[in-house]
Design an enzyme around this catalytic site. Structure first.
Site, PDB file in Angstrom:
ATOM      1  N   GLU A   1     -93.789 -32.056 -23.452  1.00 41.45           N
ATOM      2  CA  GLU A   1     -93.657 -32.919 -24.569  1.00 41.45           C
ATOM      3  C   GLU A   1     -94.673 -32.158 -25.599  1.00 41.45           C
ATOM      4  O   GLU A   1     -94.553 -32.838 -26.550  1.00 41.45           O
ATOM      5  CB  GLU A   1     -94.082 -34.305 -24.192  1.00 41.45           C
ATOM      6  CG  GLU A   1     -95.529 -34.404 -23.661  1.00 41.45           C
ATOM      7  CD  GLU A   1     -95.684 -35.960 -23.775  1.00 41.45           C
ATOM      8  OE1 GLU A   1     -96.226 -36.461 -24.572  1.00 41.45           O
ATOM      9  OE2 GLU A   1     -95.965 -36.524 -22.445  1.00 41.45           O
TER      10      GLU A   1
ATOM     11  N   CYS B   1     -94.123 -37.685 -20.259  1.00 44.70           N
ATOM     12  CA  CYS B   1     -94.642 -36.990 -18.975  1.00 44.70           C
ATOM     13  C   CYS B   1     -93.317 -36.758 -17.911  1.00 44.70           C
ATOM     14  O   CYS B   1     -93.649 -36.462 -16.837  1.00 44.70           O
ATOM     15  CB  CYS B   1     -95.478 -37.952 -18.287  1.00 44.70           C
ATOM     16  SG  CYS B   1     -96.796 -38.235 -19.485  1.00 44.70           S
TER      17      CYS B   1
ATOM     18  N   SER C   1     -98.024 -50.059 -22.073  1.00 40.64           N
ATOM     19  CA  SER C   1     -97.776 -48.912 -21.428  1.00 40.64           C
ATOM     20  C   SER C   1     -98.086 -48.992 -19.881  1.00 40.64           C
ATOM     21  O   SER C   1     -97.092 -48.619 -19.026  1.00 40.64           O
ATOM     22  CB  SER C   1     -98.504 -47.658 -21.911  1.00 40.64           C
ATOM     23  OG  SER C   1     -98.091 -46.313 -21.203  1.00 40.64           O
TER      24      SER C   1
ATOM     25  N   HIS D   1     -97.640 -40.121 -10.834  1.00 40.72           N
ATOM     26  CA  HIS D   1     -97.977 -39.635 -12.000  1.00 40.72           C
ATOM     27  C   HIS D   1     -99.392 -40.238 -12.577  1.00 40.72           C
ATOM     28  O   HIS D   1     -99.579 -41.375 -12.226  1.00 40.72           O
ATOM     29  CB  HIS D   1     -97.060 -40.152 -12.945  1.00 40.72           C
ATOM     30  CG  HIS D   1     -97.488 -39.631 -14.502  1.00 40.72           C
ATOM     31  ND1 HIS D   1     -97.803 -38.479 -15.037  1.00 40.72           N
ATOM     32  CD2 HIS D   1     -97.743 -40.734 -15.691  1.00 40.72           C
ATOM     33  CE1 HIS D   1     -98.172 -38.775 -16.328  1.00 40.72           C
ATOM     34  NE2 HIS D   1     -98.166 -40.064 -16.581  1.00 40.72           N
TER      35      HIS D   1
END
Length: 555
Positions: free
Chosen positions: A98, A132, A224, A264
């Protein structure tokens, strides 16, 4: 509607044991200590180190960009595999990132210069982007290619790389940088479980980068975290159902079927909370929970609704306490790079895989099943799994893969610690010079790891040129890595480099490129001030201090 009733019959037409043949990781050679950063930022002691679970944060000077990170990790891995796998054996190359330095030209196209000597231009794949998650998407694409009618028998190379930086403030401590390269093929030592993928995709603005003139994201931190946990719940449900159908999940517990559970990792404390949430999912899925054993003291939560307790501290504390022994056993070791380097974005999950591998012996790894959860804001998420071969014999695939990672811990220990005030100045330099052209970087190169690619300049047409620090010769022989202690000269013929004299008269190595009308080289058309001539520097700060004012004055 297609089902899985005849999967065994269907699978016999696929290549055998598709998975990871080899893997390596690159991270920057300098870091800032999170405890020292707490003091510098004037926040309460332990907020970064205990509250977020972070110890160190790797970062890049202006000498490194996404292209250089990916060039470094690919060449590092291929050098280790000399005599086993070469560039002409690669049939697909895809990059998940990204970190965008060009809205048109892909990182993959930059990596193609590594394949010039063997003249391998017959290669599928391109860049893949979604926060991600891009690395996982590239990985799945590679697996699907190998299992498709398009596969020609060659290996796939997957690269995940990013530079995670944030504006000054409470999010800056969650940055990081790095890249992971993986070679995929059949008869692999790390084999992906077929069919068992739990996927959840959703439209949401939790983290995004709408300002293309800035490296910094726009982040809704609370949203998030909620999206991450909701995605985990959804992927858990879908993966669990498929794992049961495939026969490798028995009973109600996903945690029990796995020898390692990897996530992650935006920051390590979220990983620990997420493991606790997996236990909560197991708990609610269990028709007869053991309230005298694993679930002792959790009776009051039997009727809880997961979508109503994202930020319920009582629930969080109870399940973090109950899950701690299993977390230490199955997940803690996978947090090594996350704790020491920070959030690498797309490589984060695969840095966790590397951490898990290097934290066990080959004998301990044999036969393990690893469950992985991938998340990218916006959002895209997946849960999937792999199993490790039982073959630990000398020269086996597992021994070769393991040997590629022989230097990970020593590289972590050999990094240079940078004071927080110097880190802050370097971040300000990156901010002030982002997308600047022409530009000559000011960071030192003698502090970079051997074999690191670095940026030498950007010309007025935004074309980037690179060089490498001389590498240590390394190869894997019969499953054992070998490395000499003295660097050798850069292989100029293989990397298609030529020496040029820059405007100051100093010697530097520039990448050659197809000639363009009216311009025969990629030498940046800016005169480098004498203060930033590419010479030996004693520290990262020394170079950047001398260059900040000079570079800004040229804008």
């Amino acid at each position: 509607m297609p089902g899985s009733a005849n999967m065994d019959e269907h699978y016999k037409h696929y290549p055998t044991n598709v998975g990871i043949i080899a893997i390596d990781v690159y991270f920057p050679s300098q870091y800032v200590d999170q405890g020292e950063l707490e003091l510098y930022d004037g926040i309460s002691t332990g907020k970064y180190t205990i509250g977020l679970g972070q110890d160190k944060m790797g970062f890049c000077t202006d000498r490194e960009d996404i292209n250089s990170l990916c060039l470094t990790v690919v060449e590092r891995l291929m050098r280790k595999l000399e005599g086993h796998i070469s560039y002409e054996h690669i049939g697909r190359l895809e990059v998940g990132t990204e970190t965008i330095v060009d809205k048109s030209k892909s990182v993959k196209s930059v990596l193609m210069q590594l394949f010039e000597e063997c003249e391998n231009t017959d290669m599928e794949g391109i860049d893949t982007t979604n926060a991600c998650y891009g690395g996982t998407a590239a990985l799945f694409n590679a697996i699907n290619w190998i299992e498709s009618s398009s596969w020609d028998g060659r290996y796939a190379l997957v690269v995940a790389g990013d530079i995670a930086v944030y504006a000054t403030g409470n999010a800056r401590c969650t940055g990081g940088a790095g890249a992971v390269a993986m070679i995929l093929g059949e008869y692999a030592p790390l084999v992906f479980d077929r069919y068992a993928r739990g996927i959840h995709m959703q439209h949401v603005y939790d983290f995004y980068k709408p300002d293309l003139a800035s490296e910094y994201p726009v982040v809704d931190g609370k949203l998030s975290v909620q999206c991450y946990q909701h995605a985990l719940d959804m992927c858990y449900e879908r993966y669990s159902g498929k794992a049961k159908q495939e026969g490798f999940k028995e009973g109600s517990s996903l945690i029990d079927m796995a020898d390692g559970v990897l996530f992650h990792s935006p920051y390590c404390k979220l990983v620990q909370k997420s493991f606790a949430r997996l236990m909560a999912n197991d708990f609610l899925s269990d028709p007869n929970p053991d309230f005298k054993g694993r679930y002792a003291g959790l009776e009051a939560f039997r009727d809880m609704q997961l979508d109503q307790c994202y930020f319920d501290k009582e629930v969080e504390k109870a399940f973090m306490t109950a899950s701690k022994p299993l977390f230490e056993e199955k997940t803690r070791k996978s947090m090594l790079l996350g704790n020491q380097v920070g959030n690498m974005y797309t490589p984060s999950l695969y840095g966790g895989l590397v951490s898990h591998l290097v934290s066990h012996t080959v004998e301990q790894l044999a036969g393990q099943r690893i469950v992985l959860f991938s998340y990218g804001s916006g959002l895209a998420s997946s849960m999937f799994s792999l199993r490790i071969t039982d073959d630990t014999s000398l020269g086996s695939g597992l021994q070769t893969l393991y040997s590629c990672l022989f230097d990970v811990k020593s590289r972590l220990e050999s990094r240079q610690k940078i004071p927080p005030q110097d880190f802050d100045r370097i971040m300000k330099l990156r901010e002030d010079t982002h997308n600047k052209a022409p530009y000559v970087p000011v960071g030192p190169t003698d502090t970079l790891f051997p074999g690191t690619w670095y940026l030498t300049g950007i010309d007025s047409m935004h074309r980037r040129s690179y060089a490498t620090v001389p590498p240590l010769p390394t190869s894997v022989a019969n499953g054992h890595a070998t490395s000499s202690v003295q660097p050798t000269p850069v292989d100029l013929s293989r990397q298609r480099k030529r020496k040029t004299e820059d405007e100051t008269g100093s010697s530097s190595v520039k990448m050659s490129s197809p000639s363009l009308p009216g311009d025969s080289s990629l030498v940046p058309d800016v005169i480098a001030p004498s203060a930033i001539v590419e010479t030996k520097q004693s520290s990262v700060l020394e170079a950047c201090q001398s260059g900040v004012t000079a570079k800004i004055s040229q804008s």
